[in-house]
Design a protein around this motif. Structure first.
Motif, PDB file in Angstrom:
ATOM      1  N   SER A 173      18.808  65.456  30.659  1.00  0.00           N
ATOM      2  CA  SER A 173      17.945  65.559  29.472  1.00  0.00           C
ATOM      3  C   SER A 173      16.620  66.238  29.799  1.00  0.00           C
ATOM      4  O   SER A 173      16.063  66.965  28.962  1.00  0.00           O
ATOM      5  N   GLN A 174      16.100  66.017  30.989  1.00  0.00           N
ATOM      6  CA  GLN A 174      14.854  66.682  31.375  1.00  0.00           C
ATOM      7  C   GLN A 174      15.031  68.192  31.479  1.00  0.00           C
ATOM      8  O   GLN A 174      14.129  68.951  31.128  1.00  0.00           O
ATOM      9  N   PHE A 175      16.190  68.623  31.954  1.00  0.00           N
ATOM     10  CA  PHE A 175      16.449  70.061  32.031  1.00  0.00           C
ATOM     11  C   PHE A 175      16.448  70.678  30.647  1.00  0.00           C
ATOM     12  O   PHE A 175      15.884  71.764  30.440  1.00  0.00           O
ATOM     13  N   ARG A 176      17.035  69.996  29.664  1.00  0.00           N
ATOM     14  CA  ARG A 176      17.026  70.519  28.292  1.00  0.00           C
ATOM     15  C   ARG A 176      15.611  70.537  27.730  1.00  0.00           C
ATOM     16  O   ARG A 176      15.220  71.490  27.041  1.00  0.00           O
ATOM     17  N   GLU A 177      14.835  69.503  28.027  1.00  0.00           N
ATOM     18  CA  GLU A 177      13.449  69.483  27.553  1.00  0.00           C
ATOM     19  C   GLU A 177      12.641  70.620  28.163  1.00  0.00           C
ATOM     20  O   GLU A 177      11.861  71.291  27.473  1.00  0.00           O
ATOM     21  N   VAL A 178      12.839  70.851  29.445  1.00  0.00           N
ATOM     22  CA  VAL A 178      12.110  71.922  30.122  1.00  0.00           C
ATOM     23  C   VAL A 178      12.571  73.285  29.611  1.00  0.00           C
ATOM     24  O   VAL A 178      11.756  74.220  29.486  1.00  0.00           O
TER      25      VAL A 178
END
Length: 321
Positions: free
Chosen positions: A89-94
């Protein structure tokens, strides 16, 4: 006695001579081609060594489960790292932060660059000095520019931004902490607006003046002339500036590192900075390599499509001219 079949014909001789000449010309052209390409071979070899070999290693590492804090745990996992990246999920946010950063910076830089180019396209006293001053931000080192904005412009106590806005009731606002992504975008817009300005100004100065004079004689209003004549002429220059700016901005690292460190959390992190965090702070080499491969492939696809559209636009305009 020589028979008729054994006698050479003029047509056969000429065909043979033509074939020999073509073979000789082909060998000469090949030798000339290699002679011209020869000086470029060292640069080509250097580029392959510097770029392609590390990318092959990155592809290899992306198939490995390799965390530096767990010695001896390295093993082949195939495409599992890629699956884990898409589930992160952090990769998508970034990734969303990266799109916002690039699109916002490019759009604002293009608009400001267009306005400044229209201003500099007119003759006025001191135009050369103004042009030099406006180009200066693009010549400043990105690290120095980011540090300048963080410590001099956005400082909550001694910052120039708060000083200018204090008559309007703005107090000691910590812009970098409250608006981290916007603060980075402001720094990048300040740096990239001169580039867009120069590109659009070159387009303005390449525009035929007789067309504008004819439009003025016909009674066209300034805004109508800009909308119907100037803007269509500048379209390809604006598109080229937007694509080049986006290609360079996707690699933004120094401004984020100097201003926000990607924080708070990942609120201002982009893909290169997040990959740096996973590789050199989280020591997860496998997933960081997989993220790098995904970013490179996505960048190549988008840049190729955009550059094809731009080259088609330039060639179409040239053919029409």
């Amino acid at each position: 006695m020589t028979t008729i079949a054994e006698k050479p014909t003029a047509g056969g001789t000429s065909d043979r001579v033509r074939e020999l000449r073509e073979a000789k010309d082909d060998s000469v052209s090949r030798a000339e081609g290699w002679r011209r390409r020869g000086p470029l071979l060292p640069a080509l070899i250097f580029m392959i060594v510097v770029t392609q070999i590390p990318f092959l290693f990155t592809l290899y590492y992306s198939t490995q489960s390799w965390n530096l804090v767990r010695p001896g745990s390295r093993e082949f996992v195939g495409l599992q790292n890629y699956a884990d990246v898409f589930q992160d999920s952090q990769f998508r946010e970034v990734a969303v932060n990266t799109v916002i950063l690039i699109v916002g910076t490019v759009l604002i830089s293009v608009v400001l660059g267009l306005l400044l180019a229209l201003l500099l396209d007119r003759a006025f006293l001191g135009r050369g000095i103004v042009r030099t001053l406006l180009i200066t931000p693009f010549l400043v080192t990105p690290v120095a520019g980011a540090l300048l904005w963080k410590t001099t412009m956005f400082d909550p106590v001694f910052g120039i931004v708060n000083f200018v806005l204090s008559p309007f009731g703005v107090g000691q606002v910590d812009w970098v902490s409250k608006f981290p992504l916007a603060s980075v975008m402001v720094s990048l817009v300040w740096q990239w607006t001169p580039f867009m300005m120069l590109l659009i100004l070159a387009g303005l100065q390449s525009m035929p003046r007789d067309i504008l004079e004819a439009a003025r004689v016909d009674g066209a209003k300034p805004f109508a002339m800009f909308r119907e004549l100037t803007l269509p002429h500048l379209r390809r220059f604006i598109e080229l500036g937007a694509v080049l700016g986006a290609i360079y901005l996707i690699n933004t690292f120094d401004a984020i590192y100097m201003m926000t460190q990607g924080g708070p959390g990942t609120a201002s992190a982009n893909l290169p900075f997040y990959i740096y965090q996973r590789a050199f702070l989280g020591f997860d080499i496998g997933q960081a390599a997989a993220m790098g491969v995904i970013v490179v492939i996505a960048t190549i696809v988008v840049a190729t499509l955009a550059l094809r559209l731009i080259f088609k636009s330039f060639s179409g305009n040239e053919e029409a001219a």
